[in-house]
Scaffold this active site. Structure first.
Site, mmCIF file in Angstrom:
data_model
loop_
_atom_site.group_PDB
_atom_site.id
_atom_site.type_symbol
_atom_site.label_atom_id
_atom_site.label_comp_id
_atom_site.label_asym_id
_atom_site.label_seq_id
_atom_site.Cartn_x
_atom_site.Cartn_y
_atom_site.Cartn_z
ATOM 1 N N ASP A 221 -2.021 -95.518 -31.179
ATOM 2 C CA ASP A 221 -2.122 -95.398 -29.723
ATOM 3 C C ASP A 221 -0.940 -96.085 -29.022
ATOM 4 O OD1 ASP A 221 -3.389 -94.539 -27.401
ATOM 5 O OD2 ASP A 221 -4.437 -96.445 -27.132
ATOM 6 N N ASN B 266 -8.765 -85.234 -27.154
ATOM 7 C CA ASN B 266 -7.384 -85.040 -26.696
ATOM 8 C C ASN B 266 -7.098 -83.595 -26.271
ATOM 9 O OD1 ASN B 266 -5.971 -87.407 -29.118
ATOM 10 N ND2 ASN B 266 -6.619 -87.774 -27.011
#
Ligand code: IPE
Ligand code: IPE
Ligand code: MG
Length: 256
Positions: free
Chosen positions: A18, A66
């Site tokens: 991330d 996502n």
């Protein structure tokens, strides 16, 4: 310098990669530039993990959630994924790495699926390291799919509901089919799992770092492994006491 005990490596490491977007924003660049830099970090860390002797590396590359990002970002991520699969093909094959995907890969564009299927098939017999890419992956979705498969067996009369145990799920959870993650790393500073390896993470050791994924280096991985090695895993039991004879064996840390 980080000291690592080569005899106590986590066998399965999972990483929530991330921080790509913030990495780019800090430089005044589009988020996709962060994803490109992130893909270089993937190449670097796969190499380091393989050299270190980690048996399984599971990388959270694209979550089920996502898909809800803007189309141009999703498209850029898919292109980068395909580029990675093509440019790393020889490196993966030459280094005995078995590449596979976990997640709902049916949702990926055909050009990505073709590259993925080809490399998975060609690398299937490799056993130096298993590299699992979590793609269109969600831990809850994975558990729901396993539940669906069990429900189908009940409906067909091949399984009784009272025989369903924790062990019935395990073979139906692809992300743990080769063993639970021992160490789960998240870069980018957030202190959450974000739907990654929910089933397998039950007893994983967690390591969070503020380092943004594109900046993650070999040293950061060694630091996470060293932190893992400083933990005592108990799995709900009482502390393990080594038999006296084993105490005589000195630990042999390896300098990295
Ligand atoms: C992780 O980086 C990559 C993917 C989720 C595909 P992000 O894109 O989430 O980066 P941040 O969290 O916005 O910085
Ligand atoms: C997790 O990161 C997914 C990947 C790294 C692929 P996200 O950026 O999507 O997670 P949240 O939104 O911070 O929970
Ligand atoms: Mg993020």
């Amino acid at each position: 310098m980080t000291l690592i005990d080569a005899r106590n490596l986590p066998r399965h490491v999972g990483i929530v990669m991330d921080g790509n977007g913030r990495w780019a924003e800090l430089r005044g660049r589009p988020r996709t530039a962060g994803h490109r830099a992130g893909s270089h970090a993937v190449r670097r860390i796969v190499r380091v993990a393989r050299r270190l002797g980690i048996e399984q590396l599971t990388l959270y590359a694209f979550s089920e959630q996502n898909w809800g990002r803007p189309d141009d970002e999703v498209d850029a991520l898919m292109l980068l994924l395909q580029e990675f699969l093509v440019s790393e093909r020889d490196e993966i094959l030459d280094n005995g790495i078995h590449l596979r995907a976990v997640g709902n890969t049916r949702k990926l564009p055909v050009y990505v699926r073709e590259a993925l299927d080809e490399l998975s098939a060609r690398s299937a017999a490799n056993h130096r390291m298993v590299l699992s890419l979590a793609l269109s992956y969600g831990g809850r979705e994975e558990i729901a799919e396993a539940a669906r498969a069990l429900a189908t067996q009940v409906r067909d009369g091949t399984l009784r509901p009272e025989d369903i145990t924790e062990a019935s799920f395990r073979p139906l959870i692809p992300s743990v089919s080769l063993g639970d993650p021992d160490l789960l790393i998240r870069t980018g500073g957030e202190l959450r799992i974000s739907n990654f390896l929910l089933w397998g993470a039950a007893y994983a050791e967690l390591h969070f770092t503020r380092c943004l994924w594109p900046d993650f280096t070999a040293d950061d991985l060694y630091e996470a492994v060293a932190s893992y090695q400083g933990r005592q895993r108990r799995f709900g039991l009482v502390p393990f006491v080594r038999p006296f004879s084993r105490l005589a064996e000195p630990a042999e840390p390896t300098a990295i």
